[in-house]
Scaffold this motif. Structure first.
Motif, mmCIF file in Angstrom:
data_model
loop_
_atom_site.group_PDB
_atom_site.id
_atom_site.type_symbol
_atom_site.label_atom_id
_atom_site.label_comp_id
_atom_site.label_asym_id
_atom_site.label_seq_id
_atom_site.Cartn_x
_atom_site.Cartn_y
_atom_site.Cartn_z
ATOM 1 N N PRO A 220 10.650 11.865 -5.021
ATOM 2 C CA PRO A 220 10.365 13.037 -4.038
ATOM 3 C C PRO A 220 9.002 13.095 -3.149
ATOM 4 C CG PRO A 220 11.159 13.810 -6.330
ATOM 5 C CD PRO A 220 10.755 12.250 -6.483
ATOM 6 N N ASP A 221 8.181 12.127 -3.772
ATOM 7 C CA ASP A 221 6.875 12.085 -3.083
ATOM 8 C C ASP A 221 6.780 10.835 -1.870
ATOM 9 O OD1 ASP A 221 5.874 14.238 -4.327
ATOM 10 O OD2 ASP A 221 4.853 13.130 -5.967
ATOM 11 N N HIS A 222 7.847 10.268 -1.837
ATOM 12 C CA HIS A 222 7.891 9.182 -0.830
ATOM 13 C C HIS A 222 7.351 9.490 0.289
ATOM 14 C CE1 HIS A 222 9.749 5.752 1.455
ATOM 15 N NE2 HIS A 222 9.868 5.143 0.387
ATOM 16 N N TYR A 223 6.686 8.577 0.961
ATOM 17 C CA TYR A 223 5.831 8.939 2.219
ATOM 18 C C TYR A 223 6.703 9.193 3.426
ATOM 19 C CZ TYR A 223 6.831 3.936 3.338
ATOM 20 O OH TYR A 223 7.653 2.829 3.467
ATOM 21 N N LEU A 224 7.914 8.767 3.503
ATOM 22 C CA LEU A 224 8.834 8.957 4.591
ATOM 23 C C LEU A 224 9.352 10.464 4.464
ATOM 24 C CD1 LEU A 224 11.463 6.118 4.894
ATOM 25 C CD2 LEU A 224 9.358 6.628 6.023
ATOM 26 N N GLU A 231 9.509 9.868 14.227
ATOM 27 C CA GLU A 231 9.243 8.727 13.554
ATOM 28 C C GLU A 231 10.119 7.992 12.732
ATOM 29 O OE1 GLU A 231 4.524 9.764 12.934
ATOM 30 O OE2 GLU A 231 5.894 10.888 11.608
ATOM 31 N N LEU A 232 11.190 9.118 12.071
ATOM 32 C CA LEU A 232 12.252 8.509 11.251
ATOM 33 C C LEU A 232 13.351 7.692 12.409
ATOM 34 C CD1 LEU A 232 13.124 11.591 9.120
ATOM 35 C CD2 LEU A 232 12.120 9.400 8.494
ATOM 36 N N MET A 233 13.467 8.402 13.541
ATOM 37 C CA MET A 233 14.373 7.894 14.437
ATOM 38 C C MET A 233 13.860 6.289 14.862
ATOM 39 S SD MET A 233 17.325 7.802 16.047
ATOM 40 C CE MET A 233 17.579 9.555 16.118
ATOM 41 N N ASP A 234 12.527 6.043 15.039
ATOM 42 C CA ASP A 234 12.091 4.836 15.443
ATOM 43 C C ASP A 234 12.305 3.883 14.468
ATOM 44 O OD1 ASP A 234 9.844 3.481 17.126
ATOM 45 O OD2 ASP A 234 9.094 3.117 15.378
ATOM 46 N N ILE A 235 12.304 4.285 12.903
ATOM 47 C CA ILE A 235 12.412 3.437 11.996
ATOM 48 C C ILE A 235 14.136 2.975 11.944
ATOM 49 C CG2 ILE A 235 12.853 3.371 9.457
ATOM 50 C CD1 ILE A 235 10.562 5.186 9.170
ATOM 51 N N VAL A 236 14.868 3.913 12.030
ATOM 52 C CA VAL A 236 16.285 3.478 12.088
ATOM 53 C C VAL A 236 16.646 2.379 13.292
ATOM 54 C CG1 VAL A 236 17.200 5.470 10.738
ATOM 55 C CG2 VAL A 236 17.055 5.396 13.426
ATOM 56 N N VAL A 237 15.925 2.811 14.389
ATOM 57 C CA VAL A 237 16.044 2.052 15.685
ATOM 58 C C VAL A 237 15.589 0.588 15.543
ATOM 59 C CG1 VAL A 237 15.817 1.624 18.243
ATOM 60 C CG2 VAL A 237 16.456 3.939 17.322
ATOM 61 N N ASP A 246 13.769 1.859 3.373
ATOM 62 C CA ASP A 246 13.159 2.777 4.360
ATOM 63 C C ASP A 246 14.031 3.130 5.388
ATOM 64 O OD1 ASP A 246 10.744 2.806 2.941
ATOM 65 O OD2 ASP A 246 9.829 1.490 4.186
ATOM 66 N N VAL A 247 14.805 2.239 6.060
ATOM 67 C CA VAL A 247 15.602 2.370 7.045
ATOM 68 C C VAL A 247 16.839 3.281 6.469
ATOM 69 C CG1 VAL A 247 17.503 1.248 8.755
ATOM 70 C CG2 VAL A 247 15.054 0.210 8.267
ATOM 71 N N ALA A 248 17.208 3.079 5.326
ATOM 72 C CA ALA A 248 18.271 3.908 4.669
ATOM 73 C C ALA A 248 17.876 4.955 4.378
ATOM 74 C CB ALA A 248 19.010 3.186 3.439
ATOM 75 N N LEU A 249 16.792 5.365 3.949
ATOM 76 C CA LEU A 249 16.255 6.642 3.647
ATOM 77 C C LEU A 249 15.967 7.575 5.060
ATOM 78 C CD1 LEU A 249 15.109 8.641 1.787
ATOM 79 C CD2 LEU A 249 12.886 7.667 1.638
ATOM 80 N N ALA A 250 15.386 6.710 5.919
ATOM 81 C CA ALA A 250 15.302 7.410 7.198
ATOM 82 C C ALA A 250 16.557 7.932 7.795
ATOM 83 C CB ALA A 250 14.488 6.447 8.381
ATOM 84 N N GLY A 251 17.482 7.233 7.838
ATOM 85 C CA GLY A 251 19.016 7.708 8.138
ATOM 86 C C GLY A 251 19.245 8.823 7.389
#
Length: 358
Positions: A220-224, A231-237, A246-251
């Motif tokens: 639960p303390d993951h930085y994302l 910022e999350l959208m930038d990761i998935v793109v 990280d990509v899966a978690l961002a989505g």
């Protein structure tokens, strides 16, 4: 009607029940990454001696630019996407060579209207016009995913082995991460999994499945969790700049926040980014000038700079490689190499003459 030849993943290109297809999105991504291809979505050709040029609108319709007969009688090397395959009408041996190159990159085969495979006689259609782009070499290994350690990569390696996907691994500990404060200087280690270009899509599917399981065990303390939506959208793109987890978690976080992006939109955004990354780097006037100067002063350094300008490539997120410098800079690279070689020969000849005179 002519004779059609198809780039297809099916056992027979006309089998409507077989699901092995080449999607339009996949074809558009390939065209965007291949500097020899140009997406037009439209074609015109003269009919007989009438002088008329009827137009054809077809999404994904692309032209192969280096074809030696482009423009003759209004004809071009057109590649058309037709639902589940890519088709060329009446290809000659030169076009067949390019078709074999594309098929190799897409993990497909080249099949004629009657079901005959042209890749079974591939040497007959070797395409020298494409050899300079290294497209046949695309069957070589590409960096697929990088991990902090071999242990972190073990689940992926096991999944690849179970799926029968060949892979290669490299371990690099030679890169120094330099901190000007000298407080945290240390060697960074990268464990990299490499795949053949044709296995990138299957490898990505396996990685996505592994990450779906890992998401249920995220700390639960993951930085994302502290990232903004943008910022999350930038990761998935930009999945190539982040770990697959990280990509899966961002989505997942975007979906929970009500900012879900449809797969088609996400695919389009990623294709657009690949197309942007495929463009050659710009503004290397200082490097070109230093290359000419070095070539004139001694030759060796100029040869190295010229070689770099002419041959350097960069890898795209799709695994494909394109030239890093613009065609103009690459021409300068050839000239710098030739100049450097000539100066080097002249310098060595002068020294030899001086030694003989002494």
């Amino acid at each position: 009607m002519g004779y059609d030849v198809h780039i297809t993943r099916k056992q027979h290109w006309a089998d409507e029940e077989e699901a092995a297809t080449i999607s339009l999105a996949e074809w558009l991504a390939y065209v965007a990454a291949d500097p020899e291809m140009r997406l037009d979505n439209h074609a015109e050709a003269p009919v007989g001696d009438t002088g008329t040029t009827p137009g054809v609108e077809s999404q994904g319709l692309s032209v192969w630019l280096p074809y030696s007969k482009n423009g003759r009688a209004g004809n071009y090397a057109w590649f058309a996407h037709e639902g589940d395959r890519v088709t060329v009408k009446n290809p000659d041996e030169e076009i067949l060579g390019k078709m074999l190159t594309i098929a190799h990159a897409l993990g497909a085969r080249v099949q004629g209207t009657d079901g005959e495979y042209y890749d079974e006689v591939a040497p007959l259609f070797a395409n020298p016009a494409s050899s300079s782009t290294g497209t046949w070499a695309d069957a070589g290994l590409r960096n697929f995913q990088t991990f902090a350690s071999a242990g972190a990569a073990e689940p992926l390696l096991q999944a690849l082995a179970e799926a029968g996907i060949p892979y290669h691994t490299t371990f690099d500990t030679g890169q120094v991460a330099f901190d000007p404060s000298f407080a945290n200087n240390q060697l960074t280690s990268n464990f990299t999994v490499q795949l053949a270009l044709v296995d990138f899509e299957r490898g990505t599917q396996l990685l996505n499945k592994l990450n779906q399981h890992a998401l249920s065990q995220i700390d639960p303390d993951h930085y994302l969790f502290r990232f903004t939506d943008e910022e999350l959208m930038d990761i998935v793109v930009k999945p190539d700049e982040w770990s697959a987890l990280d990509v899966a978690l961002a989505g997942q976080l975007l979906r929970k926040r009500g900012r879900d992006v449809s797969p088609d939109t996400l695919q389009l955004l990623r294709q657009r980014r690949v197309a942007e990354l495929a463009q050659p780097d710009q503004d290397h006037k200082s490097l070109v000038r230093s290359g000419y100067l070095s070539a004139m002063l001694g030759g060796i350094i100029g040869i190295v700079v010229g070689y770099q300008l002419y041959t350097s490539r960069k890898q795209l997120p799709t695994g494909q490689r394109v030239y890093a410098y613009s065609p103009t800079d690459r021409v300068h690279g050839i000239r710098i190499m030739v100049l450097g070689i000539c100066v080097f020969i002249l310098v060595m000849a002068a020294r030899l003459i001086r030694l003989m005179e002494d």
